[in-house]
Motif scaffolding. Structure first.
Motif, PDB file in Angstrom:
ATOM      1  N   LEU A  20      97.634 -49.466  12.808  1.00  0.00           N
ATOM      2  CA  LEU A  20      96.855 -50.459  13.543  1.00  0.00           C
ATOM      3  C   LEU A  20      97.386 -50.670  14.960  1.00  0.00           C
ATOM      4  O   LEU A  20      98.600 -50.787  15.160  1.00  0.00           O
ATOM      5  N   ARG A  21      96.453 -50.749  15.911  1.00  0.00           N
ATOM      6  CA  ARG A  21      96.839 -51.123  17.270  1.00  0.00           C
ATOM      7  C   ARG A  21      97.419 -52.530  17.235  1.00  0.00           C
ATOM      8  O   ARG A  21      96.909 -53.399  16.532  1.00  0.00           O
ATOM      9  N   GLY A  22      98.483 -52.725  17.982  1.00  0.00           N
ATOM     10  CA  GLY A  22      99.127 -54.028  18.029  1.00  0.00           C
ATOM     11  C   GLY A  22     100.286 -54.167  17.055  1.00  0.00           C
ATOM     12  O   GLY A  22     101.066 -55.104  17.150  1.00  0.00           O
ATOM     13  N   VAL A  23     100.392 -53.234  16.126  1.00  0.00           N
ATOM     14  CA  VAL A  23     101.512 -53.249  15.170  1.00  0.00           C
ATOM     15  C   VAL A  23     102.608 -52.340  15.720  1.00  0.00           C
ATOM     16  O   VAL A  23     102.384 -51.159  15.953  1.00  0.00           O
ATOM     17  N   ASP A  24     103.759 -52.936  15.958  1.00  0.00           N
ATOM     18  CA  ASP A  24     104.900 -52.152  16.438  1.00  0.00           C
ATOM     19  C   ASP A  24     105.567 -51.409  15.296  1.00  0.00           C
ATOM     20  O   ASP A  24     105.986 -50.272  15.454  1.00  0.00           O
ATOM     21  N   VAL A  80     105.784 -56.629   8.880  1.00  0.00           N
ATOM     22  CA  VAL A  80     105.027 -56.132  10.021  1.00  0.00           C
ATOM     23  C   VAL A  80     105.470 -56.877  11.277  1.00  0.00           C
ATOM     24  O   VAL A  80     105.463 -58.103  11.304  1.00  0.00           O
ATOM     25  N   THR A  81     105.845 -56.122  12.290  1.00  0.00           N
ATOM     26  CA  THR A  81     106.119 -56.692  13.608  1.00  0.00           C
ATOM     27  C   THR A  81     104.902 -56.368  14.463  1.00  0.00           C
ATOM     28  O   THR A  81     104.517 -55.198  14.573  1.00  0.00           O
ATOM     29  N   PHE A  82     104.288 -57.406  15.030  1.00  0.00           N
ATOM     30  CA  PHE A  82     103.023 -57.203  15.726  1.00  0.00           C
ATOM     31  C   PHE A  82     102.934 -58.020  17.006  1.00  0.00           C
ATOM     32  O   PHE A  82     103.640 -59.013  17.177  1.00  0.00           O
ATOM     33  N   ILE A 101      96.583 -57.945  18.152  1.00  0.00           N
ATOM     34  CA  ILE A 101      96.060 -58.159  16.798  1.00  0.00           C
ATOM     35  C   ILE A 101      96.611 -59.484  16.280  1.00  0.00           C
ATOM     36  O   ILE A 101      97.812 -59.755  16.368  1.00  0.00           O
ATOM     37  N   SER A 102      95.733 -60.316  15.777  1.00  0.00           N
ATOM     38  CA  SER A 102      96.150 -61.639  15.314  1.00  0.00           C
ATOM     39  C   SER A 102      96.654 -61.580  13.869  1.00  0.00           C
ATOM     40  O   SER A 102      96.378 -60.626  13.133  1.00  0.00           O
ATOM     41  N   ARG A 130      90.196 -50.482  15.100  1.00  0.00           N
ATOM     42  CA  ARG A 130      91.486 -51.142  15.326  1.00  0.00           C
ATOM     43  C   ARG A 130      92.659 -50.173  15.195  1.00  0.00           C
ATOM     44  O   ARG A 130      93.815 -50.573  15.326  1.00  0.00           O
ATOM     45  N   LEU A 131      92.354 -48.902  14.925  1.00  0.00           N
ATOM     46  CA  LEU A 131      93.428 -47.926  14.718  1.00  0.00           C
ATOM     47  C   LEU A 131      93.971 -47.395  16.043  1.00  0.00           C
ATOM     48  O   LEU A 131      93.246 -47.334  17.035  1.00  0.00           O
TER      49      LEU A 131
END
Length: 177
Positions: free
Chosen positions: A23-27, A59-61, A66-67, A175-176
């Protein structure tokens, strides 16, 4: 805004970790254990089912991308939150559905999501997802990290993980990464 942490349990961590890492926004999405009483558990300990821990993904985001609520939408798509202490053939408390909140805002958001899903009767059965304060996170052994990417032809990955990844890609393709 600083990055945030979410910790989610929805059955086998290989399924959840694979999708969240895309997912975009997930580090990062790291497989591990939380919610039990055993310090520094191993996978073997977890499989015995008496540690109290669940298989989780931490998950670090970036909440600007991404909320937390969007993460919950993906989470509730990836597993069946109406099954107590199991997901499919994976049975035991280590496979329970749980949201381990890190802030009071996450707790409120998780409870609101469950209330909305319950009211919509989306799952057709009561949601049993626990909403619990986060405790110590124990990362799983290295071979569990990015397991699906490293073992795509392993039977469990083919029959359990791959269909969940395909479902998520179909629903959340925009969102990927």
């Amino acid at each position: 805004m600083p990055h945030q942490t979410a910790t989610l349990a929805g059955g086998c961590f290989w399924c959840i970790e694979t999708v969240f890492n895309r997912l975009r926004g997930v580090d990062s999405a790291v497989s591990g254990y939380m919610g039990g009483h055993t310090e520094n558990p191993t996978y073997k300990d977890i499989c015995n089912g008496d540690t109290g821990h669940a298989e989780v993904v931490q998950v670090t985001f970036d909440p600007e991308v991404i909320s937390f609520r969007e993460l919950l939408d993906v989470f509730f798509t990836l597993h069946d939150p109406t099954q107590r202490n199991r997901q499919g053939n994976d049975v035991g408390t280590q496979y329970r559905s749980a949201i381990f909140w890190h802030t009071p805002e996450q707790k409120a958001e998780a409870e609101a999501a469950i209330t909305e899903l319950t009211a919509s009767r989306h799952f057709g059965a009561p949601i049993v997802t626990e909403v619990t304060e986060a405790t110590t996170f124990y990362p799983a052994e290295d071979y569990h990290q990015r397991y699906f990417e490293q073992n795509p032809h392993q039977p469990y990955c083919q029959f359990v993980v791959a269909p969940k990844v395909a479902k998520a890609e179909g629903k959340f393709g925009g969102r990927l990464k």
